[in-house]
Design a protein around this motif. Sequence first.
Motif, PDB file in Angstrom:
ATOM      1  N   THR A  50       0.842  -1.199   0.000  1.00 12.54           N
ATOM      2  CA  THR A  50       0.000   0.000   0.000  1.00 12.54           C
ATOM      3  C   THR A  50       0.874   1.245   0.000  1.00 12.54           C
ATOM      4  O   THR A  50       0.669   2.175  -0.787  1.00 12.54           O
ATOM      5  N   LEU A  58      -0.541   5.258  -7.509  1.00  9.50           N
ATOM      6  CA  LEU A  58      -1.702   4.421  -7.799  1.00  9.50           C
ATOM      7  C   LEU A  58      -2.802   4.660  -6.769  1.00  9.50           C
ATOM      8  O   LEU A  58      -3.978   4.714  -7.102  1.00  9.50           O
ATOM      9  N   TYR A  59      -2.432   4.822  -5.503  1.00  7.99           N
ATOM     10  CA  TYR A  59      -3.386   5.181  -4.456  1.00  7.99           C
ATOM     11  C   TYR A  59      -3.044   6.579  -3.967  1.00  7.99           C
ATOM     12  O   TYR A  59      -1.889   6.979  -3.989  1.00  7.99           O
ATOM     13  N   SER A  77      -2.073  10.529 -10.271  1.00  9.71           N
ATOM     14  CA  SER A  77      -2.123   9.248 -10.996  1.00  9.71           C
ATOM     15  C   SER A  77      -0.687   8.789 -11.223  1.00  9.71           C
ATOM     16  O   SER A  77       0.255   9.541 -10.985  1.00  9.71           O
ATOM     17  N   PRO A  78      -0.515   7.546 -11.686  1.00  9.33           N
ATOM     18  CA  PRO A  78       0.839   7.056 -11.932  1.00  9.33           C
ATOM     19  C   PRO A  78       1.624   7.958 -12.886  1.00  9.33           C
ATOM     20  O   PRO A  78       2.843   8.053 -12.794  1.00  9.33           O
ATOM     21  N   ARG A  79       0.918   8.664 -13.775  1.00 15.91           N
ATOM     22  CA  ARG A  79       1.604   9.530 -14.720  1.00 15.91           C
ATOM     23  C   ARG A  79       2.442  10.586 -13.983  1.00 15.91           C
ATOM     24  O   ARG A  79       3.577  10.868 -14.349  1.00 15.91           O
ATOM     25  N   ILE A  82       5.495   8.899 -12.474  1.00 17.59           N
ATOM     26  CA  ILE A  82       6.481   8.579 -13.512  1.00 17.59           C
ATOM     27  C   ILE A  82       7.250   9.851 -13.883  1.00 17.59           C
ATOM     28  O   ILE A  82       8.470   9.846 -14.037  1.00 17.59           O
ATOM     29  N   TYR A  90       5.250  -4.001 -10.154  1.00 14.40           N
ATOM     30  CA  TYR A  90       4.215  -4.574  -9.297  1.00 14.40           C
ATOM     31  C   TYR A  90       4.393  -6.076  -9.210  1.00 14.40           C
ATOM     32  O   TYR A  90       5.021  -6.702 -10.064  1.00 14.40           O
ATOM     33  N   HIS A  92       2.017  -8.248  -9.565  1.00 12.77           N
ATOM     34  CA  HIS A  92       1.400  -8.743 -10.785  1.00 12.77           C
ATOM     35  C   HIS A  92       1.819  -7.770 -11.870  1.00 12.77           C
ATOM     36  O   HIS A  92       1.474  -6.603 -11.823  1.00 12.77           O
ATOM     37  N   PHE A  93       2.581  -8.254 -12.815  1.00 14.23           N
ATOM     38  CA  PHE A  93       3.196  -7.371 -13.793  1.00 14.23           C
ATOM     39  C   PHE A  93       2.159  -6.573 -14.558  1.00 14.23           C
ATOM     40  O   PHE A  93       1.101  -7.064 -14.896  1.00 14.23           O
ATOM     41  N   MET A  94       2.502  -5.345 -14.861  1.00 19.05           N
ATOM     42  CA  MET A  94       1.607  -4.462 -15.603  1.00 19.05           C
ATOM     43  C   MET A  94       1.973  -4.503 -17.079  1.00 19.05           C
ATOM     44  O   MET A  94       2.340  -3.493 -17.681  1.00 19.05           O
ATOM     45  N   LEU A  95       1.906  -5.683 -17.648  1.00 13.28           N
ATOM     46  CA  LEU A  95       2.241  -5.847 -19.056  1.00 13.28           C
ATOM     47  C   LEU A  95       1.007  -6.330 -19.800  1.00 13.28           C
ATOM     48  O   LEU A  95       0.174  -7.023 -19.238  1.00 13.28           O
ATOM     49  N   VAL A  96       0.917  -5.957 -21.067  1.00 12.83           N
ATOM     50  CA  VAL A  96      -0.197  -6.412 -21.894  1.00 12.83           C
ATOM     51  C   VAL A  96       0.286  -7.663 -22.626  1.00 12.83           C
ATOM     52  O   VAL A  96       1.159  -7.592 -23.476  1.00 12.83           O
ATOM     53  N   ARG A 157      11.502  -1.089 -18.889  1.00 11.55           N
ATOM     54  CA  ARG A 157      10.549  -0.040 -19.224  1.00 11.55           C
ATOM     55  C   ARG A 157      10.728   1.158 -18.288  1.00 11.55           C
ATOM     56  O   ARG A 157      10.694   2.303 -18.716  1.00 11.55           O
ATOM     57  N   ARG A 161      11.994   4.924 -19.291  1.00 13.32           N
ATOM     58  CA  ARG A 161      11.201   6.124 -18.987  1.00 13.32           C
ATOM     59  C   ARG A 161      11.977   7.144 -18.161  1.00 13.32           C
ATOM     60  O   ARG A 161      11.434   8.154 -17.764  1.00 13.32           O
TER      61      ARG A 161
ATOM     62  N   ARG B 179      -5.711  -4.970 -20.861  1.00 12.93           N
ATOM     63  CA  ARG B 179      -5.182  -4.959 -19.503  1.00 12.93           C
ATOM     64  C   ARG B 179      -5.244  -3.528 -18.966  1.00 12.93           C
ATOM     65  O   ARG B 179      -4.247  -2.800 -18.989  1.00 12.93           O
ATOM     66  N   ALA B 182      -2.546  -2.243 -16.607  1.00 14.35           N
ATOM     67  CA  ALA B 182      -1.257  -1.876 -17.197  1.00 14.35           C
ATOM     68  C   ALA B 182      -1.341  -0.499 -17.837  1.00 14.35           C
ATOM     69  O   ALA B 182      -0.437   0.316 -17.692  1.00 14.35           O
ATOM     70  N   ALA B 185      -1.271   2.004 -15.047  1.00 11.11           N
ATOM     71  CA  ALA B 185       0.054   2.143 -14.439  1.00 11.11           C
ATOM     72  C   ALA B 185       1.009   2.895 -15.362  1.00 11.11           C
ATOM     73  O   ALA B 185       1.966   3.512 -14.912  1.00 11.11           O
ATOM     74  N   GLY B 187       0.142   5.411 -17.016  1.00 17.80           N
ATOM     75  CA  GLY B 187      -0.265   6.802 -17.030  1.00 17.80           C
ATOM     76  C   GLY B 187      -1.369   7.132 -18.032  1.00 17.80           C
ATOM     77  O   GLY B 187      -1.640   8.293 -18.280  1.00 17.80           O
ATOM     78  N   ARG B 311      -9.642   1.239  -9.902  1.00 19.77           N
ATOM     79  CA  ARG B 311      -8.237   1.210  -9.506  1.00 19.77           C
ATOM     80  C   ARG B 311      -8.034   0.689  -8.090  1.00 19.77           C
ATOM     81  O   ARG B 311      -7.277  -0.226  -7.865  1.00 19.77           O
ATOM     82  N   GLU B 312      -8.723   1.279  -7.126  1.00 16.96           N
ATOM     83  CA  GLU B 312      -8.444   0.890  -5.736  1.00 16.96           C
ATOM     84  C   GLU B 312      -9.266  -0.333  -5.364  1.00 16.96           C
ATOM     85  O   GLU B 312     -10.150  -0.273  -4.521  1.00 16.96           O
ATOM     86  N   ARG B 314      -9.522  -2.834  -3.392  1.00 14.04           N
ATOM     87  CA  ARG B 314      -9.008  -3.406  -2.149  1.00 14.04           C
ATOM     88  C   ARG B 314     -10.123  -3.483  -1.128  1.00 14.04           C
ATOM     89  O   ARG B 314     -11.100  -2.757  -1.195  1.00 14.04           O
TER      90      ARG B 314
END
Lengths: 525, 315
Positions: A50, A58-59, A77-79, A82, A90, A92-96, A157, A161, B179, B182, B185, B187, B311-312, B314
């Motif tokens: 968390t 993300l949170y 946001s994650p943007r 970054i 993560y 659980h991978f954030m891959l497509v 990745r 970035r 996904r 992804a 994450a 952005g 997103r959250e 949980r």
Amino acid sequence: MTQAEQPLAVELRGITKRFAGVVANDDVTFEARFGEVHALVGENGAGKSTLMSILAGLYRPDAGTIRVAGEVVTFRSPRDSIARGIGMVYQHFMLVEPFTVAENMLLGKEGQGTWLETAAIEREIDELGRRYGLAVDPRARIWQLSVGEQQRVEILRLLERGARILILDEPTAVLTPQESAGLIRTLRELAADGFSIIFISHKLDEVLAVADRVTVMRRGRVVASVEAAATTKHDLARLMVGRELASFVEHEGEAPREGTGPSPTTSAPVLELSGVGAMGDRGVPALTDVNLQVREGEILGIAGVAGNGQRELEQVVTGLRPVTTGTVRIAGRDVTNCSPAEISAAGVAHIPEDRLADGLIPSMDLTGNAILREYRRPPIARGPFLISQAIASFADRLLRDYDVKAPNRHVKVRTLSGGNQQKLLIGRELTGSPRLIVAVHPTRGVDVGATETIHAILRAQRARGAATLLISEDLDEILALSDRVAVLFGGRIVGDLPAAAATPDRLGLLMAGVTTQEAGAAVHD
Amino acid sequence: MSEVWTTDFLTAVLAAAIPAGTAILFACLGELLAERAGVLNLGVEGMMLMGALGGFAFCYWTDSAWIGAIGALAAGAAMATIHAVLTVSLRANQVVSGLALTLFGTGLSSYLGRNLVGKPAPDRFSDLAIPVLHEIPGLGRILFDQDALVYISFVLVPLLWLWVYRTRQGLELRAVGERPEAADAMGLSVTGLRYAYVIVGGALAGLGGAAISLGTNPGWTEGMTAGRGWIAVALVIFAGWNPARAALGAYLFGGVEAAQFRLQSIGIGVSPFFLNMLPYLFTILVLVLATGEAARRRIGAPAALGRPYLREERG
């Protein structure tokens, strides 16, 4: 330059985050520097992920401030995160999965034209891969890659970035030992190049091998932050589990058996696992060669840090997960890969880890939940019909016997407190005097009073002669109830001790993966 | 029977198949975009009907088929916005919301259009022969003697194909449908992208409706799309979420529709009810073959199709 002189990469102050009333982070303060590998350790649910998800944008925290390289920042946001040079790998991978490596690298990348141009990025992948030992084929599709390779894509990745602060959430949990060693080398190289690496883990061996500093979290709070060189696995294990020796002494007085019921050393085994293996959800072996016996009138406690095969063990015994090798016997009968219904009918009560997901139907009333195990049998069922009078008296008796406090029989189970839900569930499962009780975290999220009641119920069942497999992360509970304690680590039983020999120190070391011999030596030091 | 196999007859059927298929094609491309973004919209039939009505009404008031087409786009987009709010923002069940949208669109278009039934169309998209090209024997009549909407669809198909597979925006679209975690994450705005594609998808469904009410059957009658919206939904699966294959499928259905009229007109003794049934039978077959998780994965269904994103997520 020593690490202490390196500038601070990240400073989190007073971070608090709640999920639906549950406090995941409680006034947490955390710092990491450039040029260091900083390990964040703690049990599952301690709030590590968390906290890092907050840092990754993300949170959003409910309270507290985030500083990156000295500047106060707010991440929407994650943007945003970054853009500040923070990147997270993560669990659980954030891959497509259907995309190629190059396509995943391009996703969300700034400064691209309209047309997809993969040639430049493919060259860059090769270059970065060579430099940091993260080689991967840029044209391969993600689903074709091994888990270790997918992880490399994630790290590449982030590097591509321009991330300077890398967060890795339990990165070695899914890797083979060789892959783990390779990853640790890569992380050390990155730290030497001035990156700040935050490494979430509960594998203490690795933590000490890779980290410069270690921060320990427990129950949503930071309990210590120490130099790796100045600490030991033993100390970290104790900090993580959070047991002061004094607190055990009180419990040990009440723990040993009262001498009623059959003697567990001579009685017949009720549950026997021999050479049991099973796969985890990701297709990686989660249990390997597990041998266990639980006898009549005995409580066997299973200790271990979460994620070491506890869930799989529970599911294998209750028929919810296929066994790939070995056999499971209940009262002498081979029930390997029998259905949950058959296993239940063989006299197995199941008190699952997540009572609202796997044990009760939250939107149904007390009566409906009370008869879930009995509804097909008389007197509740008569032919195709359910007899409402029989149901009412059954439910009333259950509520009385197990001290379930509710306004009436018709309230929805969702509205009850955790303790009352759990007592209802336990009462239902213990109907019909089961031979074997599989209890997983039976007092998690339950108040003190209900905890005592539940412990008393489990002791009474032992006195009656039931065999109990008690899986818990709460060492207090394990020590208070068990006749024997086995420790799961990496899907194997690494220790099986009588209660008298199971000291918290010894268990803590076993839970961290130190073998019995080493643990014995360390305690005698 | 021999007259069926004459060049003239086949050319006539194919030339009619293209405009008949165009209505389905627009709707299908729209649904394809929404589904690529991970949102199943079963409201296509309702959106098409509203588009057909909107197109005709605007044309009736302004005497311009082009303004009618803009009205159709707007009507479809407005309907789709309802679906986007319900499923993306409020995370309602996509199947239920889509079905409700079809029922709503069917009822609303009947109600709003009650005074327009049977009114003559002041303008329509009529056939424009493309100089020189339309003189190519056979092919010219099939491809280059059609109305403006057909030509727009000819351009739209390759454009969308390039968009989906060859552009950065297409990569983002596919990522959101495969996904969303992804994409988030990395952005991207999952909510923003899903809204955009659901609404654009609705606008295209509306245009599909106008291709009927301002093209093949000028005018307005209740329920005039006659299930073409459902065919479009099934076609997306048949097409494997690929715009080029969607065109192929749409013309195939258009061909069945066209053949049915032509066969009747030359007195072939097949029951018109049987022929009417064919597109729907084919739709059911496509759905049966394409059902089941394994089959869907194999034919390339977006992995997150139908799944709301939060997103959250949980305790």
